[in-house]
Design a protein around this motif. Structure first.
Motif, PDB file in Angstrom:
ATOM      1  N   LYS A  42      -5.454  -3.410   0.606  1.00 63.42           N
ATOM      2  CA  LYS A  42      -5.396  -3.538   2.081  1.00 63.42           C
ATOM      3  C   LYS A  42      -4.046  -2.696   2.803  1.00 63.42           C
ATOM      4  CE  LYS A  42      -3.848  -8.323   2.095  1.00 63.42           C
ATOM      5  NZ  LYS A  42      -3.931  -9.440   2.353  1.00 63.42           N
ATOM      6  N   GLU A  43      -3.150  -2.731   1.834  1.00 66.63           N
ATOM      7  CA  GLU A  43      -1.859  -2.101   2.431  1.00 66.63           C
ATOM      8  C   GLU A  43      -1.160  -1.422   1.326  1.00 66.63           C
ATOM      9  OE1 GLU A  43       0.388  -6.477   2.107  1.00 66.63           O
ATOM     10  OE2 GLU A  43      -0.061  -5.447   3.842  1.00 66.63           O
ATOM     11  N   GLY A  44      -0.380  -0.589   1.553  1.00 67.53           N
ATOM     12  CA  GLY A  44       0.699   0.065   0.328  1.00 67.53           C
ATOM     13  C   GLY A  44      -0.015   1.236  -0.273  1.00 67.53           C
ATOM     14  N   TRP A  45      -1.244   1.720   0.106  1.00 66.49           N
ATOM     15  CA  TRP A  45      -1.746   2.899  -0.613  1.00 66.49           C
ATOM     16  C   TRP A  45      -2.667   3.632   0.546  1.00 66.49           C
ATOM     17  CZ3 TRP A  45      -6.669   4.829  -0.703  1.00 66.49           C
ATOM     18  CH2 TRP A  45      -6.850   6.156  -1.568  1.00 66.49           C
ATOM     19  N   ASP A  46      -2.139   4.912   0.610  1.00 67.88           N
ATOM     20  CA  ASP A  46      -3.257   5.698   1.360  1.00 67.88           C
ATOM     21  C   ASP A  46      -3.345   6.856   0.845  1.00 67.88           C
ATOM     22  OD1 ASP A  46      -0.810   7.010   2.542  1.00 67.88           O
ATOM     23  OD2 ASP A  46      -0.472   5.482   3.935  1.00 67.88           O
ATOM     24  N   ASN A  47      -4.225   7.792   1.388  1.00 70.02           N
ATOM     25  CA  ASN A  47      -4.396   9.029   1.180  1.00 70.02           C
ATOM     26  C   ASN A  47      -4.633   9.764   2.207  1.00 70.02           C
ATOM     27  OD1 ASN A  47      -5.525  11.511  -0.301  1.00 70.02           O
ATOM     28  ND2 ASN A  47      -5.188  10.388  -1.987  1.00 70.02           N
TER      29      ASN A  47
END
Length: 998
Positions: A519-524
């Motif tokens: 839900k947090e800490g990673w995105d692309n």
């Protein structure tokens, strides 16, 4: 897909205005401080950020904070007029002294580069002030791994910006405590990355003696001795009493707080709201596919909403009940041994639905019949149908998007949040089966996907837990135990390592399945679809869900794409569009920020050219665009002598930060204020104040105050804030003065002794001494030439012509001087170019494709669109502000004078020098002239809501002035319009270019 080989590497733009402003805002808080050159002064060679016993004084920080807040237009209610400190004891049993440190808040919308900003801030603080010890504190393993990845992919970028400044990241590991000594003793920038869970209990390894760290100091004491600067990533997760105690235990010099969703905002220095981010095109637009079922009272509904932890473990479940009121959905509290059937009277709950076990740690309720129901799981015969439709819509949108973006070399990713890991990870998992069936069914309609094997295009990223019998199994986790956190760390490390690989066409995986822990800490940046298969009672907040895909996408070279028609994030939700949008809006409001416009409904009426294309296919429109579609080049007649003179004028007027040595002593000022009402009249009063300053010297003031006046603001004395606004009231025929906050009433002649609480030991004596020490200097001329585009001889001539007293600041504070000097040169050069630029129009056209600029159907996700009226080129038109709203309304009611009008597409740009920036005009209008003729004439209008000389940003005014010259050169009337001043709209003598009739 597309056959091409590439080693994709993300690229970073060093000149994004919002990021530079955020970095500069923090750096300016300490303007005036000498650069601290830490040596090896202590016997154990610990290097600290500040000399032992020194501190950052409130009276030194306060004016700098005030200037930064005013420059960034921080709302009045967020300005306190004083520095807010975090004050209190450290962790119980570890640190019993009182710690005092200021916290500064930076608020940035998700997807706008928060991690980049604070990493760059570390470099900037090192460059300006010499600080070298930083601790990044994160609340979760996901963010921890995200920071590690961000440091890795930005390292070369920052090396190029900061002259190869060494940067050593130390990811904290309780099993490798020897690295703490390196953190404390290294003389270069050293950054410790640590999760809050690693040091928020006295039993953590950080507080235990270790043979790996011989000597008297325990691990945490090495950190304390450095007086570290804390970087708090998502500090809203660090607001508990114990979390604050843990942070204080590190003995910070100060803390910098970075988040999009702060709960508190101490010393707010920079704010990039969701509205700012959307309006400036810094994140993707959002559209929503809402998928719901028509409610049936016969359907089985059973979902665990919440589980209360020990000592009184209770599960709240949502279920259908049948009673005297009929059949309806309610929430029911269940405890060990409860019989669900007795609470619902539903036949489906008769067979063995007695609560056997409630596991708060693993998050499930188990019934005697063996059924296990997980938190955020749900059951019911309609769920597979909902899941299938969500998955189908996600795949369809994915394939359409990839087909459209293939030629731009942009790979599309879709992220699907699952309700339970087993529903995907198991070979016969419901979600896996539905996905593979729908993919195989639809791939034949899309050439790019037809040859692909469904097994190659999707992958799950889950925590794998070791089983007693050997092997590992993917499981739902909540990060509550050491084993779960370790498993999550491996899962997050894997997806972080795959981040760039997922962006490449060489990697077939394009559908990513994840659990709610992501839900947090990673995105692309290339996530274009988010499918929320987790139930609507999900613990994931919607802002966290959409945050995984808000970043602007990149192509196969790693370059960021800024086309707003491309950057659209589609959320496929298992609830109605209106419910989703309303809940998202509510979350923005709960986070204390102004919400952006309601997310776009993917099924809104289409923005389309008018059915008969009467305007688009008219000869008038064709000739209008023939005039606009002209190839242009510009010439700049630089007058070097004048430019030098203008630059010298600016640099001589500028204020440069000097180097000062600030010495402060705290002392208790004993005394009290005296208040006496001299005269009271209806609505106003004259009050005598006998005050004292921070040195104990008395001062007298007798102002006339009006009802409603804030006493502290009126007298410019923050210590009077507790008195509050003044009121004048009549009691029994006698007028009295009321100080509303203090609840104090005084009649005429009454004297009152008032002790201001804020003086309780906070007063300061401050001595400022100019430092005459000289520092090594760099090649200022070379740096300024590179950053302004001016030649070295020109920069040298400007510097030589400066006043001697201004040049002296260069030796006192080289970096501080250079920042101001270069900024003034850029502004002067931009103004000079704007004044002297000329446009040369060439014979051939500019190459714009009219059909591409004005397609039959336009998409405006996350944009506000309004009815265009009878004269719009399209049936609907986008409006970006209330000024534009009024403009459209005025045009709609301007009768037959208007022939047609349109909003310029964002792809239409006027090329200007880089130091000014390209320009996109607002509106094109064709109308009948008001001088009585029937000629149809062409206009271009700019609606910035102001006039030249009053615009908020200088660069906007420069673009408008350049546009005036450009449109004059091509023979089109151009004007800034105030929609509220009708007489200013059309100038009958303007000489606008006639167009042929219809």
């Amino acid at each position: 897909m597309i056959l091409m080989a590439s080693k994709l590497q993300l690229k970073f733009d060093a000149n994004q205005e919002h990021q530079l402003r955020a970095v500069e805002s923090v750096a300016r808080l300490f303007e005036g401080m000498p650069r601290y050159a830490a040596g090896f002064g202590l016997s154990d060679e610990i290097v600290s950020n500040l000399a032992p016993g020194a501190a950052l004084a409130e009276s030194f920080l306060r004016p700098n904070l005030g200037e930064v807040q005013r420059a960034n237009r921080i709302p009045e209610d967020a300005r306190r007029g004083v520095i807010e400190f975090d004050q209190g004891v450290g962790l119980a049993g570890i640190e019993d002294r009182t710690i005092l440190a200021p916290h500064f808040t930076v608020e940035m919308e998700t997807g706008t580069g928060k991690t980049y900003v604070y990493l760059r801030t570390i470099y900037e603080l090192r460059k300006r002030y010499g600080w070298s010890k930083f601790v990044i504190v994160v609340p979760s393993i996901a963010i921890y791994e995200g920071v590690v990845k961000n440091v890795e992919i930005t390292r070369d970028h920052f090396r190029a910006l900061y002259d190869n400044e060494p940067f050593d990241l130390i990811p904290y590991d309780g099993a490798q405590l020897s690295r703490i000594r390196h953190f404390a003793t290294a003389n270069t920038v050293t950054v410790l990355l640590i999760t809050l869970d690693a040091f928020n209990k006295a039993t953590n390894n950080l507080y235990k003696a270790s043979e790996k760290l011989p000597g008297e100091r325990q691990p945490y004491q090495f950190i304390q001795a450095t007086r570290p600067i804390l970087i708090l990533d998502e500090p809203q997760n660090m607001e508990s009493v114990r979390a604050k105690e843990a942070l204080r235990t590190l003995n910070p010099l100060f803390a910098l707080r970075y988040s999009a969703t702060h709960r508190t905002h101490p010393n707010l220095v920079y704010q990039l709201t969701p509205v700012d981010a959307y309006q400036r095109g810094l994140v993707k637009r959002i559209q929503v596919y809402g998928i719901t079922e028509v409610e049936s009272p016969n359907a089985d509904v059973l979902a665990v909403v919440d589980i209360t932890p020990p000592p009184r473990i209770t599960a709240r479940v949502r279920a259908r009940v049948t009673d005297l009121l009929g059949t309806r959905e309610v929430e029911i509290a269940l405890r060990q041994g409860d019989d669900l059937f007795k609470k619902t009277d539903r036949a489906e709950h008769r067979a063995g639905y007695v609560v056997e076990n409630i596991d708060a740690g693993a998050g499930f309720v188990e019934f005697r019949n063996g059924r296990r129901l997980y938190l955020n799981d749900a059951s019911g015969p309609s769920r597979p149908a909902i899941f299938r439709e969500q998955i189908r819509q996600t795949i369809l949108r994915h394939m359409e998007q990839q087909s459209a973006l293939a030629q731009q070399e942009i790979k599309v990713l879709s992220l699907l949040f699952v309700d339970r890991v087993a529903n995907y990870a198991a070979a016969d998992g419901l979600i896996r089966r539905l996905f593979e069936e729908e993919f195989e069914r639809m791939k034949h309609d899309f050439g790019l996907f037809k040859p692909l094997d469904v097994r190659d295009v999707h992958r799950g990223y889950f925590a794998y837990m070791r089983q007693r019998g050997g092997g590992e199994v993917a499981q739902d986790t909540s990060g509550r135990t050491v084993a779960e956190r370790e498993a999550e760390k491996k899962a997050f490390a894997l997806i972080m390592r795959d981040k760039e690989r997922l962006l490449s066409f060489d990697e077939p995986v394009s559908f990513i399945f994840a659990h709610s822990a992501l839900k947090e800490g990673w995105d692309n940046p290339n996530v274009f679809q988010i499918c929320t298969l987790n139930q609507t009672v999900s613990e994931i907040r919607k802002r966290q869900e959409i945050g995984r895909g808000l970043r602007l996408c990149v192509d196969q070279t790693g370059e960021r794409i800024h086309d707003e028609d491309v950057n659209v994030l589609t959320v496929v939700a298992n609830e109605s569009y209106h419910d989703y949008a309303a809940r998202l809006q509510q979350e923005y409001q709960e986070d204390g920020t102004l919400a952006p416009p309601l997310v776009g409904n993917a099924k809104l009426p289409k923005v389309a050219l008018r059915d008969d294309k009467i305007f688009y296919e008219s000869e008038a429109f064709a000739q209008f665009w023939q005039r606009l579609n002209r190839r242009m080049r510009y010439r700049i007649a630089v007058d070097t002598d004048t430019l030098i003179e203008q630059c010298v004028y600016r640099v001589n007027r500028a204020d440069y930060p000097g180097h000062v040595l600030v010495v402060e002593k705290g002392r208790i000022v004993l005394g009290a204020y005296k208040l006496k009402v001299i005269q009271v009249d209806p609505g106003k009063a004259k009050v005598q104040f006998l005050l004292f300053d921070q040195y104990g010297d008395e001062q007298e003031a007798t102002p006339t105050l009006r009802a409603g006046d804030d006493v502290a603001r009126k007298l410019g004395n923050d210590h009077l804030r507790s008195l509050g606004p003044l009121a004048v009231e009549q009691v029994d025929g006698e007028w009295q003065v009321v100080f509303t906050n203090a609840g104090l009433r005084l009649p005429v002649g009454k004297e009152y002794t008032y002790t201001p609480e804020a003086f309780g030991g906070e007063a300061r004596e401050r001595f400022v001494q100019v430092k005459t020490e000289r520092y090594p200097v760099f090649n200022l001329i070379e740096r300024a030439a590179q950053q302004t585009g001016l030649t070295r001889p020109t920069v040298n001539a400007i510097f030589r012509a400066m006043r001697a007293d201004k040049k002296a600041y260069f030796l006192q504070n080289p970096e501080g001087f250079a920042n101001v000097f270069i900024r003034e040169l850029r502004n002067a050069a931009a103004a000079h170019i704007t004044e002297r630029i000329e446009f040369v129009i060439e014979e051939e056209d500019a190459g714009y494709d009219l059909d591409a600029l004005f397609p039959p159907i336009r998409k405006y996700p996350q944009k506000e669109i309004v009815e265009a009226g009878p004269h719009g080129l399209y049936n609907l038109v986008q409006k970006d502000s209330e000024v534009e709203q009024r403009y459209v309304e005025a045009i709609k009611h301007d009768g037959d004078a208007i022939r047609f009008y349109f909003k310029f597409p964002s792809a239409f740009k006027i090329d200007l020098p880089e130091i000014i920036g390209n320009y996109n005009p607002d509106w094109g209008v064709a109308r009948v002239h008001r001088d009585g003729t029937v000629e149809v004439q062409a206009f271009v209008h700019e609606t910035k809501g102001g006039k030249l000389g009053t615009l908020r940003f200088p660069h906007e005014e420069r673009k408008v002035r350049c546009a005036m010259k450009y449109f004059a050169a091509i023979g089109v009337n151009y004007k800034m319009i105030d929609p509220d001043t009708r007489g200013d709209w059309w100038d009958p003598t303007s000489g606008a270019v006639p167009l042929p009739g219809f």
